[in-house]
Design an enzyme around this catalytic site. Structure first.
Site, PDB file in Angstrom:
ATOM      1  N   ASP A  97       0.816  -1.214   0.000  1.00  0.00           N
ATOM      2  CA  ASP A  97       0.000   0.000   0.000  1.00  0.00           C
ATOM      3  C   ASP A  97       0.849   1.263   0.000  1.00  0.00           C
ATOM      4  O   ASP A  97       0.679   2.154  -0.843  1.00  0.00           O
ATOM      5  CB  ASP A  97      -0.939   0.013   1.213  1.00  0.00           C
ATOM      6  N   ARG A 152      -0.727   3.335  17.869  1.00  0.00           N
ATOM      7  CA  ARG A 152      -1.083   4.404  16.931  1.00  0.00           C
ATOM      8  C   ARG A 152      -0.785   5.822  17.440  1.00  0.00           C
ATOM      9  O   ARG A 152      -0.278   6.654  16.692  1.00  0.00           O
ATOM     10  CB  ARG A 152      -2.552   4.284  16.510  1.00  0.00           C
ATOM     11  N   ASP A 209      -7.964   2.395  12.030  1.00  0.00           N
ATOM     12  CA  ASP A 209      -6.722   3.164  12.093  1.00  0.00           C
ATOM     13  C   ASP A 209      -6.835   4.557  11.489  1.00  0.00           C
ATOM     14  O   ASP A 209      -6.165   5.481  11.938  1.00  0.00           O
ATOM     15  CB  ASP A 209      -5.586   2.388  11.422  1.00  0.00           C
ATOM     16  N   SER A 234      -3.629 -10.087   6.231  1.00  0.00           N
ATOM     17  CA  SER A 234      -3.180  -8.741   6.580  1.00  0.00           C
ATOM     18  C   SER A 234      -2.685  -8.805   8.019  1.00  0.00           C
ATOM     19  O   SER A 234      -3.424  -9.224   8.914  1.00  0.00           O
ATOM     20  CB  SER A 234      -4.334  -7.739   6.460  1.00  0.00           C
TER      21      SER A 234
END
Length: 399
Positions: free
Chosen positions: A16, A97, A126, A178
Site C-alpha cells: 500500500d 497508533r 486506524d 493482513s
C-alpha cells in the site's frame, strides 16, 4: 492539490505505502518524505525499508526508534488501568497508533511539511486513530488518505500500478493475510478468517506455539511489580521494553496469548481477527494478581469501570484528550498500592498466577482462615445481613 508542497507519509515498505509514494507525487505534485516507526515489528520488516522508500520515489526516509517510549509511556499506563477491549483484546494495534502519529507530526515539523498521509483503508479503525491524533497535535496540517481518494481498489490493481512505473515491490497477488506487528503483539486478518465459522489454520499463527505444540512441562516465571509497573523478570531488573521482550521469549513457546475474536470496529462493522500477545498476557495476569491483594471491593469495581472506559478510549483513538489524562490520574492513584511479587505458571496456552505477595496486601490469613481464630466473631454477621437485606425484607412485607 497543487497547494501541497511536502507531505510526510507513514511508510511501512508494504504494498500500500509503496504505491502511495508515487501516487502522491503524481496527484499532488509534492515532495514525499517517508516516515518509518520502529515499534518493535522486527528486523525483518525493517530490513531495506529506507532503500525501498527511495526507490518508490520518496526524497528521504526517517526511521524513528519508538520501542522504549511506546512501552513505557503508552503500554504501561494502559496496563495500569487494566484495559481489555470487549473482554479479550489487549489493544496491541491501538496502543501503538498515538505514538506513531505523534512521531510523524514531529518529523513533519522537522522537515517543514504542510501535509500528513497514511495508508489506512476507509473501512478500518486506524484512519480514525491517526487522524484524531493529527487533529489534536497538528490541526494546521492537511491529511491525505489515498484509500479514500484513489480508484485503486484491489491488491492486483496496486501491483499493476507499481509495475507500470517500474517500482520494485516484494509483495505478490497471493498474499492471504493482513498482519500488523509491534513489540506487544501481532494481529492477523483476512483469508479464511473472514468466515467466523472457519477455524484458523496453522499458517495464521506466526509467533506462538499452539497448545498442542507447546512443551509438555510447565514453566514458572517470577515478576516484580512496583506501583503498577513491571520492573523485573525472574529477578533481573529491566527496562519496560526489555521486560516485554523477555516475557515474549518465555511465553511464546508455551502458546500463551492467542485470541480469536469478532470485534466491533469503531466504523460500525464487525471484523474477525486473531491476535498473539504472549508477553503482554503474562503482564496483565501479573498485575491482576497484585490487584487481587491490594484493592478492596469498591476499588476493584471502580477500576473495572475505568478499565472499560479506557479500553474504548484507546481503541477509538482518543489518546490526546483530557479524558485520557483523567482516567490515567485515577489509575495512578490505585497503582500507588500495586507493588509486589507474582509467580506465574505458563502451560499449554494458559498462564495462571500461582504465588503472589505484596507489602500492601489486604489479605489476612487470621481473618480468612477456616480454622479457629480469635479475631472474627461470626455471630456479628447476623446483624450485618439483616441490615444488608433490609430493603428486600421491607418489600416482601409490603406484598
Amino acid at each position: 492539490m497543487s497547494t501541497i508542497k511536502k507531505v510526510v507519509l507513514a511508510y511501512s515498505g508494504g504494498l500500500d505505502t509503496s504505491a502511495i509514494v508515487p501516487w502522491l507525487k503524481e496527484n499532488y505534485g509534492c515532495e514525499v518524505v517517508a516516515f518509518v516507526a520502529d515499534v518493535g515489528q522486527g528486523a525483518e520488516e525493517l530490513a531495506g525499508v529506507e532503500e525501498k522508500a527511495i526507490a518508490s520515489g520518496a526524497s528521504e526516509c526517517h526511521i524513528v526508534d519508538l520501542k522504549e517510549e511506546m512501552v513505557a509511556n503508552y503500554i504501561y499506563p494502559t496496563l495500569k488501568t487494566g484495559s481489555i477491549y470487549e473482554g479479550t483484546y489487549l489493544l496491541g494495534t491501538s496502543m501503538a497508533r498515538p505514538i506513531i502519529a505523534k512521531a510523524q507530526v514531529e518529523v513533519a515539523r522537522k522537515v517543514g511539511a504542510d501535509a500528513l498521509s497514511h495508508g489506512c483503508t476507509g473501512k478500518g479503525n486506524d484512519q480514525v486513530r491517526f487522524e484524531s491524533c493529527f487533529a489534536a497535535l497538528a490541526p494546521d496540517l492537511k491529511v491525505i488518505a489515498p484509500w479514500r481518494e484513489w480508484d485503486l481498489s484491489s491488491r492486483e490493481s496496486l501491483l499493476d500500478y507499481l509495475a507500470e512505473r517500474n517500482i520494485p515491490c516484494a509483495a505478490s497477488a497471493t498474499k492471504i493475510y493482513s498482519r500488523d506487528a509491534n513489540a506487544w503483539h501481532i494481529s492477523h486478518e483476512g483469508g479464511e478468517l473472514e468466515d467466523p465459522w472457519c477455524q484458523p489454520s496453522d499458517q495464521v499463527w506466526t509467533w506462538t506455539n499452539s497448545p498442542e505444540q507447546a512443551p509438555n512441562e510447565p514453566e514458572l516465571v517470577s515478576i516484580s511489580v512496583e506501583k503498577g509497573e513491571i520492573v523485573a523478570v525472574n529477578g533481573e531488573q529491566l527496562s519496560p521494553y526489555q521486560c516485554l521482550v523477555k516475557l515474549n521469549e518465555l511465553a511464546a513457546p508455551h502458546g500463551v496469548g492467542r485470541v480469536d475474536i469478532v470485534e466491533n470496529r469503531l466504523v460500525g462493522m464487525k471484523s474477525r481477527g486473531c491476535y498473539e500477545t504472549p508477553g503482554g498476557t503474562v503482564m496483565m495476569a501479573a498485575l491482576q494478581a497484585i490487584d487481587e491483594l491490594v484493592l478492596d471491593k469498591a476499588s476493584r469495581k471502580w477500576k473495572e469501570t475505568l478499565g472499560g472506559e479506557f479500553a474504548h478510549l484507546v481503541y477509538d483513538g482518543r489518546w490526546f484528550t483530557p479524558l485520557k489524562d483523567s482516567i490515567l490520574a485515577a489509575a495512578e492513584a490505585f497503582a500507588e498500592f500495586a507493588s509486589g511479587e507474582v509467580v506465574l505458571k505458563m502451560y499449554k496456552g494458559q498462564v495462571v498466577a500461582v504465588q503472589k505477595k505484596s507489602p500492601n496486601s489486604l489479605y489476612s490469613e487470621d481473618f480468612a482462615t477456616f480454622g479457629a481464630d480469635d479475631v472474627y466473631d461470626q455471630s456479628h454477621a447476623e446483624g450485618f445481613i439483616r441490615l444488608f437485606s433490609l430493603s428486600s425484607r421491607i418489600a416482601a412485607l409490603k406484598k
